[in-house]
Write a protein that holds these residues in place. Structure first.
Motif, mmCIF file in Angstrom:
data_model
loop_
_atom_site.group_PDB
_atom_site.id
_atom_site.type_symbol
_atom_site.label_atom_id
_atom_site.label_comp_id
_atom_site.label_asym_id
_atom_site.label_seq_id
_atom_site.Cartn_x
_atom_site.Cartn_y
_atom_site.Cartn_z
ATOM 1 N N MET A 112 0.864 -1.169 0.000
ATOM 2 C CA MET A 112 0.000 0.000 0.000
ATOM 3 C C MET A 112 0.906 1.227 0.000
ATOM 4 N N ASP A 113 0.663 2.185 -0.883
ATOM 5 C CA ASP A 113 1.503 3.364 -0.973
ATOM 6 C C ASP A 113 1.013 4.473 -0.029
ATOM 7 N N ASN A 114 1.818 5.515 0.083
ATOM 8 C CA ASN A 114 1.489 6.620 0.991
ATOM 9 C C ASN A 114 0.214 7.349 0.602
ATOM 10 N N ALA A 115 -0.045 7.452 -0.704
ATOM 11 C CA ALA A 115 -1.268 8.130 -1.150
ATOM 12 C C ALA A 115 -2.504 7.377 -0.664
ATOM 13 N N SER A 116 -2.458 6.062 -0.715
ATOM 14 C CA SER A 116 -3.596 5.253 -0.261
ATOM 15 C C SER A 116 -3.820 5.401 1.233
ATOM 16 N N THR A 117 -2.742 5.310 1.998
ATOM 17 C CA THR A 117 -2.898 5.421 3.448
ATOM 18 C C THR A 117 -3.311 6.834 3.838
ATOM 19 N N SER A 118 -2.814 7.837 3.114
ATOM 20 C CA SER A 118 -3.195 9.220 3.393
ATOM 21 C C SER A 118 -4.690 9.412 3.144
ATOM 22 N N TRP A 119 -5.192 8.847 2.049
ATOM 23 C CA TRP A 119 -6.608 8.979 1.714
ATOM 24 C C TRP A 119 -7.464 8.290 2.762
ATOM 25 N N LEU A 120 -7.064 7.097 3.156
ATOM 26 C CA LEU A 120 -7.822 6.374 4.182
ATOM 27 C C LEU A 120 -7.783 7.107 5.519
ATOM 28 N N ARG A 121 -6.640 7.680 5.848
ATOM 29 C CA ARG A 121 -6.526 8.438 7.098
ATOM 30 C C ARG A 121 -7.458 9.653 7.076
ATOM 31 N N THR A 122 -7.507 10.361 5.949
ATOM 32 C CA THR A 122 -8.382 11.521 5.834
ATOM 33 C C THR A 122 -9.849 11.119 5.947
ATOM 34 N N ALA A 123 -10.221 10.009 5.297
ATOM 35 C CA ALA A 123 -11.605 9.532 5.392
ATOM 36 C C ALA A 123 -11.945 9.162 6.832
ATOM 37 N N SER A 124 -11.007 8.533 7.512
ATOM 38 C CA SER A 124 -11.225 8.166 8.911
ATOM 39 C C SER A 124 -11.361 9.410 9.785
ATOM 40 N N GLN A 125 -10.531 10.415 9.529
ATOM 41 C CA GLN A 125 -10.623 11.667 10.278
ATOM 42 C C GLN A 125 -11.960 12.361 10.018
ATOM 43 N N LYS A 126 -12.420 12.291 8.792
ATOM 44 C CA LYS A 126 -13.718 12.905 8.443
ATOM 45 C C LYS A 126 -14.839 12.228 9.227
ATOM 46 N N ALA B 207 -19.017 9.099 3.632
ATOM 47 C CA ALA B 207 -17.607 8.906 3.995
ATOM 48 C C ALA B 207 -17.318 7.452 4.351
ATOM 49 N N SER B 208 -18.235 6.818 5.063
ATOM 50 C CA SER B 208 -17.999 5.422 5.445
ATOM 51 C C SER B 208 -18.072 4.489 4.239
ATOM 52 N N ARG B 209 -18.955 4.780 3.287
ATOM 53 C CA ARG B 209 -19.006 3.972 2.056
ATOM 54 C C ARG B 209 -17.728 4.129 1.240
ATOM 55 N N LEU B 210 -17.265 5.367 1.097
ATOM 56 C CA LEU B 210 -16.033 5.612 0.353
ATOM 57 C C LEU B 210 -14.841 4.947 1.032
ATOM 58 N N TYR B 211 -14.796 5.019 2.350
ATOM 59 C CA TYR B 211 -13.729 4.365 3.108
ATOM 60 C C TYR B 211 -13.763 2.859 2.860
ATOM 61 N N GLY B 212 -14.946 2.285 2.938
ATOM 62 C CA GLY B 212 -15.089 0.839 2.719
ATOM 63 C C GLY B 212 -14.689 0.429 1.312
ATOM 64 N N LYS B 213 -15.100 1.202 0.313
ATOM 65 C CA LYS B 213 -14.742 0.881 -1.081
ATOM 66 C C LYS B 213 -13.242 0.999 -1.292
ATOM 67 N N ALA B 214 -12.625 2.037 -0.741
ATOM 68 C CA ALA B 214 -11.175 2.202 -0.876
ATOM 69 C C ALA B 214 -10.442 1.039 -0.213
ATOM 70 N N HIS B 215 -10.934 0.633 0.938
ATOM 71 C CA HIS B 215 -10.321 -0.505 1.634
ATOM 72 C C HIS B 215 -10.450 -1.780 0.797
ATOM 73 N N GLN B 216 -11.613 -1.985 0.183
ATOM 74 C CA GLN B 216 -11.810 -3.149 -0.684
ATOM 75 C C GLN B 216 -10.862 -3.123 -1.871
ATOM 76 N N ILE C 10 -7.930 -1.654 -2.120
ATOM 77 C CA ILE C 10 -6.567 -1.913 -1.666
ATOM 78 C C ILE C 10 -6.378 -3.395 -1.374
ATOM 79 N N ALA C 11 -7.371 -4.003 -0.733
ATOM 80 C CA ALA C 11 -7.291 -5.439 -0.444
ATOM 81 C C ALA C 11 -7.248 -6.253 -1.727
ATOM 82 N N THR C 12 -8.007 -5.831 -2.734
ATOM 83 C CA THR C 12 -8.011 -6.540 -4.012
ATOM 84 C C THR C 12 -6.653 -6.428 -4.699
ATOM 85 N N VAL C 13 -6.081 -5.243 -4.686
ATOM 86 C CA VAL C 13 -4.766 -5.026 -5.297
ATOM 87 C C VAL C 13 -3.697 -5.833 -4.572
#
Length: 112
Positions: free
Chosen positions: A1-15, A95-104, A106-109
């Protein structure tokens, strides 16, 4: 997982954390709708929250209302708070749907 992915997930979690705190404050406003001289509150803007040092909680401020106050000085307008609660709830669901989709994705990749 790259920094952009973790940054995006962190921002979604903060939101989601920010929205949860906002919903709590709105609930407190509604609970105090009949309390004389109670001033409605809200949380700081999300952008302000993001720019502060990590680990600090959401800042709560007096709300700016265009709706006025009651004769006893109470600044809670139930209609306004209901609108804010509905908006906040919708934003949290998104936000929770977007977080879940992004997590899916990343898991798929990553093949998990």
């Amino acid at each position: 997982m790259d920094n952009a992915s973790t940054s995006w997930l962190r921002t979604a979690s903060q939101k989601m954390s920010w929205l949860a705190e906002r919903q709590k404050v709105i609930s407190e406003n509604i609970a105090n709708a009949d309390t004389p001289s109670y001033t409605a509150r809200d949380v700081e803007d999300f952008g302000d929250f993001l720019t502060r040092p990590a680990g600090r909680s959401v800042e709560i401020r007096n709300a700016k209302s265009e709706w006025g106050t009651s004769f006893d000085g109470n600044g809670v307008v139930l209609e306004e708070q209901s609108i804010l609660a509905a908006e906040t709830s919708g934003q949290y669901r998104l936000a929770s749907r977007l977080y879940g989709k992004a997590h899916q994705m990343i898991a798929t990749v990553n093949g998990k």
